[in-house]
Design an enzyme around this catalytic site. Structure first.
Site, PDB file in Angstrom:
ATOM      1  NE  ARG A  23      26.216  36.399  48.983  1.00 38.19           N
ATOM      2  CZ  ARG A  23      25.473  35.990  47.948  1.00 38.19           C
ATOM      3  NH1 ARG A  23      26.012  35.173  47.048  1.00 38.19           N
ATOM      4  NH2 ARG A  23      24.224  36.361  47.809  1.00 38.19           N
ATOM      5  CB  VAL A  24      34.529  33.995  47.780  1.00 39.97           C
ATOM      6  CG1 VAL A  24      35.989  33.684  48.094  1.00 39.97           C
ATOM      7  CG2 VAL A  24      33.612  33.096  48.589  1.00 39.97           C
ATOM      8  N   GLY A  25      34.983  36.512  45.966  1.00 42.57           N
ATOM      9  CA  GLY A  25      35.931  37.253  45.117  1.00 42.57           C
ATOM     10  C   GLY A  25      36.058  38.704  45.541  1.00 42.57           C
ATOM     11  NE  ARG A  93      27.811  23.415  50.751  1.00 41.73           N
ATOM     12  CZ  ARG A  93      27.806  22.617  51.797  1.00 41.73           C
ATOM     13  NH1 ARG A  93      26.978  21.592  51.863  1.00 41.73           N
ATOM     14  NH2 ARG A  93      28.658  22.815  52.792  1.00 41.73           N
ATOM     15  CG  ASN A 131      33.178  24.364  47.350  1.00 40.91           C
ATOM     16  OD1 ASN A 131      34.166  23.692  47.622  1.00 40.91           O
ATOM     17  ND2 ASN A 131      32.625  25.220  48.203  1.00 40.91           N
ATOM     18  NE  ARG A 162      33.951  27.293  58.078  1.00 41.56           N
ATOM     19  CZ  ARG A 162      33.558  27.093  56.834  1.00 41.56           C
ATOM     20  NH1 ARG A 162      33.752  25.895  56.268  1.00 41.56           N
ATOM     21  NH2 ARG A 162      32.959  28.038  56.149  1.00 41.56           N
ATOM     22  CG  HIS A 186      36.307  22.189  51.328  1.00 44.14           C
ATOM     23  ND1 HIS A 186      36.415  22.585  52.637  1.00 44.14           N
ATOM     24  CD2 HIS A 186      35.449  23.076  50.746  1.00 44.14           C
ATOM     25  CE1 HIS A 186      35.660  23.663  52.840  1.00 44.14           C
ATOM     26  NE2 HIS A 186      35.058  23.969  51.707  1.00 44.14           N
TER      27      HIS A 186
HETATM   28  N1  LIG Z   1      37.074  26.393  48.824  1.00 48.53           N
HETATM   29  C1  LIG Z   1      36.347  26.904  49.804  1.00 48.53           C
HETATM   30  O1  LIG Z   1      36.649  26.694  50.978  1.00 48.53           O
HETATM   31  C2  LIG Z   1      35.176  27.775  49.490  1.00 48.53           C
HETATM   32  C3  LIG Z   1      34.663  28.658  50.433  1.00 48.53           C
HETATM   33  C4  LIG Z   1      33.597  29.489  50.094  1.00 48.53           C
HETATM   34  C5  LIG Z   1      33.046  29.411  48.815  1.00 48.53           C
HETATM   35  N2  LIG Z   1      33.541  28.535  47.925  1.00 48.53           N
HETATM   36  C6  LIG Z   1      33.011  28.433  46.569  1.00 48.53           C
HETATM   37  O2  LIG Z   1      33.405  29.603  45.849  1.00 48.53           O
HETATM   38  C7  LIG Z   1      32.467  29.834  44.789  1.00 48.53           C
HETATM   39  C8  LIG Z   1      32.008  31.293  44.838  1.00 48.53           C
HETATM   40  O3  LIG Z   1      31.290  31.534  46.018  1.00 48.53           O
HETATM   41  P1  LIG Z   1      30.589  32.970  46.258  1.00 48.53           P
HETATM   42  O4  LIG Z   1      29.968  32.934  47.581  1.00 48.53           O
HETATM   43  O5  LIG Z   1      31.551  34.042  45.905  1.00 48.53           O
HETATM   44  O6  LIG Z   1      29.455  32.921  45.130  1.00 48.53           O
HETATM   45  P2  LIG Z   1      28.736  34.169  44.437  1.00 48.53           P
HETATM   46  O7  LIG Z   1      27.523  33.635  43.762  1.00 48.53           O
HETATM   47  O8  LIG Z   1      28.596  35.290  45.378  1.00 48.53           O
HETATM   48  O9  LIG Z   1      29.796  34.631  43.326  1.00 48.53           O
HETATM   49  C9  LIG Z   1      30.125  33.858  42.211  1.00 48.53           C
HETATM   50  C10 LIG Z   1      30.456  34.823  41.100  1.00 48.53           C
HETATM   51  O10 LIG Z   1      30.954  34.076  39.981  1.00 48.53           O
HETATM   52  C11 LIG Z   1      30.521  34.779  38.830  1.00 48.53           C
HETATM   53  N3  LIG Z   1      30.627  33.925  37.653  1.00 48.53           N
HETATM   54  C12 LIG Z   1      29.826  32.930  37.243  1.00 48.53           C
HETATM   55  N4  LIG Z   1      30.277  32.414  36.083  1.00 48.53           N
HETATM   56  C13 LIG Z   1      31.404  33.077  35.778  1.00 48.53           C
HETATM   57  C14 LIG Z   1      32.339  32.992  34.708  1.00 48.53           C
HETATM   58  N5  LIG Z   1      32.185  32.102  33.731  1.00 48.53           N
HETATM   59  N6  LIG Z   1      33.375  33.836  34.708  1.00 48.53           N
HETATM   60  C15 LIG Z   1      33.548  34.757  35.689  1.00 48.53           C
HETATM   61  N7  LIG Z   1      32.686  34.892  36.721  1.00 48.53           N
HETATM   62  C16 LIG Z   1      31.638  34.056  36.758  1.00 48.53           C
HETATM   63  C17 LIG Z   1      29.096  35.165  39.165  1.00 48.53           C
HETATM   64  O11 LIG Z   1      28.603  36.180  38.288  1.00 48.53           O
HETATM   65  C18 LIG Z   1      29.247  35.619  40.602  1.00 48.53           C
HETATM   66  O12 LIG Z   1      29.505  37.010  40.687  1.00 48.53           O
HETATM   67  C19 LIG Z   1      31.352  28.810  45.002  1.00 48.53           C
HETATM   68  O13 LIG Z   1      31.547  27.690  44.176  1.00 48.53           O
HETATM   69  C20 LIG Z   1      31.507  28.410  46.461  1.00 48.53           C
HETATM   70  O14 LIG Z   1      30.972  27.142  46.748  1.00 48.53           O
HETATM   71  C21 LIG Z   1      34.584  27.718  48.234  1.00 48.53           C
HETATM   72  O1  LIG Z   2      30.013  25.202  52.349  1.00 50.57           O
HETATM   73  C1  LIG Z   2      30.133  25.679  51.223  1.00 50.57           C
HETATM   74  O2  LIG Z   2      29.451  25.308  50.259  1.00 50.57           O
HETATM   75  C2  LIG Z   2      31.116  26.807  51.007  1.00 50.57           C
HETATM   76  C3  LIG Z   2      32.487  26.494  51.508  1.00 50.57           C
HETATM   77  O3  LIG Z   2      32.973  25.311  50.958  1.00 50.57           O
HETATM   78  C4  LIG Z   2      32.572  26.464  53.011  1.00 50.57           C
HETATM   79  O4  LIG Z   2      33.088  25.489  53.557  1.00 50.57           O
HETATM   80  O5  LIG Z   2      32.138  27.451  53.638  1.00 50.57           O
END
Ligand SMILES: NC(=O)c1ccc[n+]([C@@H]2O[C@H](COP(=O)([O-])OP(=O)(O)OC[C@H]3O[C@@H](n4cnc5c(N)ncnc54)[C@H](O)[C@@H]3O)[C@@H](O)[C@H]2O)c1
Ligand SMILES: O=C(O)C[C@H](O)C(=O)O
Length: 325
Positions: A23-25, A93, A131, A162, A186
């Site tokens: 989703r994020v990527g 999560r 995360n 936010r 965070h």
């Molecule tokens: N820093 C922040 O503020 C913040 C905000 C939002 C999300 N996040 C974190 O970002 C991460 C991704 O969130 P998301 O919503 O995109 O999750 P998601 O499940 O939609 O996407 C994660 C992707 O990673 C891929 N993946 C898993 N292992 C892999 C590997 N070894 N190599 C390459 N790709 C791999 C999965 O196939 C999946 O497509 C989570 O850990 C989430 O907690 C952080």
């Molecule tokens: O809350 C999470 O696990 C994802 C991200 O860190 C956020 O703050 O939205």
């Protein structure tokens, strides 16, 4: 015919490798190309998935009318020569989970992804999103072998966005008028700084009483949890992608913007050997400078508690993962 040799100008098309097409990527990839910032290589372990997203986004160009290319892949060779590597790979999560519950799984993913990406793009700046953010940024830095200033974590831009949103909603003023700063980790111990928050230059503390400010600070601290509890099978991704995109833009365009980011501390704020959210001057070399704010005693205490908790979690992660990453 004039045979004067013509040397075509060398041109550099900025290139961003986004590791993790979830989703994020994928949302970040969309933002980057549609803002015309760079070409994107989107990598994921799931076969066909990044290729499908990339083709879909390429087809959207027929409507969006930009000329940035996006390629989906499962092969790190395709990510070579990226200017910025963004690591979003890893699990999000679910309700009831803490970001730290992701440490063991995500550290292995982040370590492998960073190592493989940097082997092909040794000059890149690394932006970590996975995360738990502060710990994962440390893992990525260790695995990358890069100077610490070339590795930075995204969280503070999101947390500040936010905080700004909640202030804008509470006061009924345009979000464009609001500036906010959030330091620390965070997580539950993040440190939103109302004293450094202004509405078109007017200190927030002159526009809201303490109780209202405390309420918005608490909502900011739990901003991620609030969304996880609503969505249940996913965590936030639109605002996180926007926040990561702002940092990518600051790096690619060498903007020297001051944005909160998780940076490696080597004596700044009296702290050492951890990544923690601080105001960073971001440009093409990564974190060009860390700005040391004058904190009052309550702010300082909260910031130090946050630092202590991150240091302990980094230490725990190192113990847990010493044989795995
Ligand atoms: N820093 C922040 O503020 C913040 C905000 C939002 C999300 N996040 C974190 O970002 C991460 C991704 O969130 P998301 O919503 O995109 O999750 P998601 O499940 O939609 O996407 C994660 C992707 O990673 C891929 N993946 C898993 N292992 C892999 C590997 N070894 N190599 C390459 N790709 C791999 C999965 O196939 C999946 O497509 C989570 O850990 C989430 O907690 C952080
Ligand atoms: O809350 C999470 O696990 C994802 C991200 O860190 C956020 O703050 O939205």
């Amino acid at each position: 015919m004039n045979s004067t040799a013509f040397t075509p100008p060398t041109c550099h098309r900025p290139r961003v490798a986004v590791i993790g097409a979830g989703r994020v990527g994928s949302t970040l990839a969309q933002r980057i190309i549609e803002k015309n910032l760079a070409d994107v290589v989107l990598l994921d372990v799931v076969e066909g998935w990044p290729q499908g997203i990339a083709l879909d986004l390429m087809e959207a160009r027929g409507v969006e009318r930009h000329d940035r290319a996006i390629v989906g892949t499962n092969d790190y060779a395709d990510t070579a020569n990226a200017d910025v590597v963004v690591v979003t790979a890893g699990r999000p999560r679910r309700p009831g989970m803490n970001r730290d519950d992701l440490i063991v799984t995500n550290a292995q993913i982040v370590a492998g992804a960073t190592e493989q990406a940097i082997a092909r793009s040794p000059n890149a700046i690394v932006l970590v999103v996975t995360n738990p953010l502060d710990v994962m940024t440390y893992v990525a830095w260790e695995k990358s072998g890069l100077p610490a200033r070339r590795v930075v974590g995204m969280a503070g831009v999101l947390d500040a966005a936010r905080f700004k949103t909640f202030i804008s909603m509470e006061l009924g003023v345009s979000i464009r008028e609001i500036d906010a700063m959030v330091l620390g980790d965070h997580g539950q111990l993040m440190v939103p700084l109302p004293r450094y928050c202004t509405v078109n230059g007017i200190p927030l503390t002159e526009l809201m009483d303490d109780r209202a400010i405390d309420r918005l600070v608490e909502r900011t601290r739990h901003g991620g949890t609030e969304i996880v509890e609503l969505m249940k099978t996913a965590s936030a991704y639109f605002a996180p992608a926007s926040a990561a995109c702002a940092m990518v833009e600051a790096i690619l365009r060498d903007e020297s913007r001051i944005l909160p980011g998780a940076a490696y501390l080597e004596g700044e704020y009296g702290l050492n050997d951890l990544f923690l959210g601080v105001p960073c001057q971001l440009g093409c070399r990564g974190v060009e400078k860390i700005v040391e704010l004058q904190l009052d005693s309550a702010e300082r205490e909260a910031f130090e508690a946050s630092a202590k908790s991150v240091a302990a979690r980094i230490h725990k992660a190192k113990e847990l993962l010493s044989d795995k990453i």
